[in-house]
Design a protein around this motif. Structure first.
Motif, mmCIF file in Angstrom:
data_model
loop_
_atom_site.group_PDB
_atom_site.id
_atom_site.type_symbol
_atom_site.label_atom_id
_atom_site.label_comp_id
_atom_site.label_asym_id
_atom_site.label_seq_id
_atom_site.Cartn_x
_atom_site.Cartn_y
_atom_site.Cartn_z
ATOM 1 N N VAL A 89 11.092 -8.923 7.106
ATOM 2 C CA VAL A 89 11.445 -7.974 8.189
ATOM 3 C C VAL A 89 10.490 -8.190 9.362
ATOM 4 O O VAL A 89 9.439 -8.823 9.206
ATOM 5 C CB VAL A 89 11.333 -6.504 7.690
ATOM 6 N N PRO A 90 10.846 -7.678 10.573
ATOM 7 C CA PRO A 90 9.931 -7.806 11.718
ATOM 8 C C PRO A 90 8.551 -7.243 11.354
ATOM 9 O O PRO A 90 8.437 -6.178 10.762
ATOM 10 C CB PRO A 90 10.595 -6.964 12.809
ATOM 11 N N THR A 91 7.511 -7.990 11.720
ATOM 12 C CA THR A 91 6.168 -7.693 11.218
ATOM 13 C C THR A 91 5.149 -7.519 12.341
ATOM 14 O O THR A 91 5.112 -8.317 13.281
ATOM 15 C CB THR A 91 5.702 -8.850 10.291
ATOM 16 N N VAL A 92 4.335 -6.459 12.217
ATOM 17 C CA VAL A 92 3.147 -6.323 13.063
ATOM 18 C C VAL A 92 1.985 -6.897 12.244
ATOM 19 O O VAL A 92 1.694 -6.427 11.142
ATOM 20 C CB VAL A 92 2.883 -4.844 13.423
ATOM 21 N N VAL A 144 0.843 -1.204 0.000
ATOM 22 C CA VAL A 144 0.000 0.000 0.000
ATOM 23 C C VAL A 144 0.875 1.250 0.000
ATOM 24 O O VAL A 144 0.867 2.026 -0.949
ATOM 25 C CB VAL A 144 -0.960 0.001 1.213
ATOM 26 N N LEU A 145 1.633 1.437 1.081
ATOM 27 C CA LEU A 145 2.496 2.618 1.211
ATOM 28 C C LEU A 145 3.659 2.297 2.130
ATOM 29 O O LEU A 145 3.568 1.391 2.968
ATOM 30 C CB LEU A 145 1.722 3.779 1.866
ATOM 31 N N LYS A 146 4.723 3.066 1.965
ATOM 32 C CA LYS A 146 5.818 3.009 2.943
ATOM 33 C C LYS A 146 5.779 4.335 3.693
ATOM 34 O O LYS A 146 5.853 5.398 3.078
ATOM 35 C CB LYS A 146 7.150 2.833 2.211
ATOM 36 N N ILE A 147 5.589 4.279 5.008
ATOM 37 C CA ILE A 147 5.525 5.505 5.807
ATOM 38 C C ILE A 147 6.603 5.415 6.884
ATOM 39 O O ILE A 147 6.639 4.441 7.647
ATOM 40 C CB ILE A 147 4.128 5.670 6.462
ATOM 41 N N GLN A 148 7.487 6.410 6.935
ATOM 42 C CA GLN A 148 8.613 6.406 7.891
ATOM 43 C C GLN A 148 9.355 5.061 7.839
ATOM 44 O O GLN A 148 9.659 4.449 8.866
ATOM 45 C CB GLN A 148 8.119 6.708 9.310
ATOM 46 N N LYS A 157 11.449 1.780 12.392
ATOM 47 C CA LYS A 157 11.948 1.852 11.011
ATOM 48 C C LYS A 157 12.383 0.475 10.528
ATOM 49 O O LYS A 157 13.034 -0.262 11.260
ATOM 50 C CB LYS A 157 13.144 2.797 10.926
ATOM 51 N N GLY A 158 12.004 0.149 9.281
ATOM 52 C CA GLY A 158 12.433 -1.128 8.706
ATOM 53 C C GLY A 158 11.441 -2.266 8.942
ATOM 54 O O GLY A 158 11.603 -3.357 8.413
ATOM 55 N N ASP A 159 10.406 -2.033 9.770
ATOM 56 C CA ASP A 159 9.388 -3.067 10.025
ATOM 57 C C ASP A 159 8.341 -3.081 8.901
ATOM 58 O O ASP A 159 8.358 -2.246 8.003
ATOM 59 C CB ASP A 159 8.645 -2.784 11.351
#
Length: 444
Positions: A342-345, A313-317, A411-413
């Motif tokens: 990458v670490p995921t929520v 969808v988007l990359k935010i921060q 950052k990076g998640d």
């Protein structure tokens, strides 16, 4: 005059009504829920009688034949009464197939069938064929048979649609994979659901083809114990064949009818092993339909994936938000989590269809830093994962889910909406759920 009664006034019901009317049936549409205004307008325009928010038994039980929409279970009281009376209850696919001489490519499976269907359609259309797209996607098959003139159709078929076939057979069938899903409709018996999927090949002859995932346990087991007349076209990530599709080092190979097609995996636009399988299945169809190799390669490299399926969808921060709302079962979510690097929520939850979350455990341990439960009843998910992740939050709307996810990321998640459940507790359908997710992300 034969009387055709249609249960369900949605896309497939209205399409069947139009085709029935054109073929000289006396048609009646009955929907226990509400028929949408735009469908009512169409029925009125064709002078087709209808009712909604009720089933008038006399009008239904006087049918010669009944088309049941796939969403209505066999256990529904009105369906039981029809069966008791010996009135045939069929699916839209069965009804419409009789009125077209077009070739059909039928695609089923627990996961990957929409991507495989869209990709197959893309390959055949790019190859210059006069091809329609129907079944679970696009416009109703019956509606198109009534109003269009395609030479072939690519049909996405659910197990519910296959339950309602008697004589229908696709010239080419694909079973992408089988994993437990919709078990609530199959008396919670996995073997009933597997048998339902294999109905796709039951009427096939020696001139037809069955393309299947040779790595899939349930499929291999069924083929060992049962017979199909169709020519078998296997595909695999690990095995190689003299007739079929396989991966060798960094290349996809399709060997069909003495013809060989090779394509570097990096040139295929879809990512992930599950998509390689979808690509092998779709390309096998294109080879059988004699599409030019150059066209196939070009189409595989420019295909845009399916909305709501691992859609970035988007990359935010520097946090990537991914919409996988179409993952309505555990197996689909397995593919999604498996593809995370990458670490995921993880946002999960909804209407549970008899899910077993245990197969997700290793992936959740390895990849998921926090879980957001988005559903009315999250007990099963909480019980399954409470000891596996440090952070679990319950929410009851998409805006809160996305805002909470933002607070839990660094950052990076990544934030992954992959619900593993149906959407009907809080949303109209999986598209509505995915669209609300995308809107909430854009509002961050």
């Amino acid at each position: 005059m034969q009387r055709l009664v249609i249960l369900g006034g949605g896309e497939s019901g209205v399409g069947t009504a139009i085709l029935g009317k054109k073929k000289g049936y006396e048609v009646f549409v009955s929907d226990f829920g509400k028929i949408k205004e735009n469908y009512k307008d169409v029925l009125n325009q064709y002078e087709i009688k209808w009712e909604d928010e009720t089933h008038t038994e006399d009008l239904i039980l006087s049918a010669n034949i009944v088309m049941k929409s796939p969403g209505i279970p066999e256990k529904a009281p009105i369906v039981k009464k029809l069966v008791e009376k010996g009135i045939p209850v069929i699916s839209e696919i069965e009804f419409a197939a009789k009125y077209t001489s077009a070739k059909t490519i039928g695609i089923t499976g627990s996961n990957g069938k929409t991507t495989t269907t869209m990709l197959t359609y893309h390959l055949l259309k790019s190859g210059g064929l006069n091809v329609g797209l129907a079944g679970n996607v696009g416009k109703s098959f019956a509606w198109q048979v009534a109003e269009e003139n395609f030479d072939c159709y690519v049909l996405e078929l659910s197990s519910f649609q296959l339950d309602g076939i008697i004589d229908y057979k696709p010239e080419i069938a694909i079973i992408t994979n089988i994993s437990p899903d919709h078990l609530d409709r199959y008396d919670y018996k996995y073997e009933n659901y597997i048998a339902s999927k294999f109905r796709i090949t039951m009427n096939q002859t020696e001139d037809d083809f069955l393309i299947f995932d040779a790595d899939d346990e349930a499929i291999s087991e069924w083929l060992k114990q049962n017979k199909t007349k169709a020519k078998l076209v296997p595909f695999s990530l690990s095995k190689q064949f003299e007739f079929g599709a396989f991966i060798k080092q960094d290349t996809m190979n399709i060997l069909i009818n003495e013809e060989e097609l090779e394509m570097k995996i990096v040139d295929i636009s879809l990512e992930g092993n599950h998509n390689l399988k979808n690509a092998m299945a779709a390309t096998s169809v294109a080879q059988l339909m004699k599409i030019r190799k150059e066209t196939i390669r070009e189409s595989l490299s420019n295909f845009q994936g399916v909305e709501h399926r691992l859609e970035k969808v988007l990359k935010i921060q520097n946090v990537q938000y991914i919409n996988d709302s179409k993952a309505t079962n555990v197996n689909a979510t397995f593919f999604a989590l498996d593809s995370m690097t990458v670490p995921t929520v993880w946002i999960v939850g909804g209407v549970d269809k008899g899910n077993d979350y245990s197969e997700l455990m290793p992936l959740v341990r390895e990849k998921v830093k926090a879980i957001i439960c988005l559903g009315i009843d999250n007990k099963k998910i909480i019980d399954a994962f409470r000891d596996v992740v440090d952070m679990m939050v319950e929410v009851d709307n998409m805006r809160d889910a996305v805002i909470t996810a933002k607070h839990l990321t660094e950052k990076g998640d990544a934030v992954l909406l992959s619900p593993a459940c149906a959407s009907f507790d809080l949303f109209q359908n999986y598209e509505d759920r995915g669209n609300q997710f995308k809107a909430a992300v854009k509002n961050l």
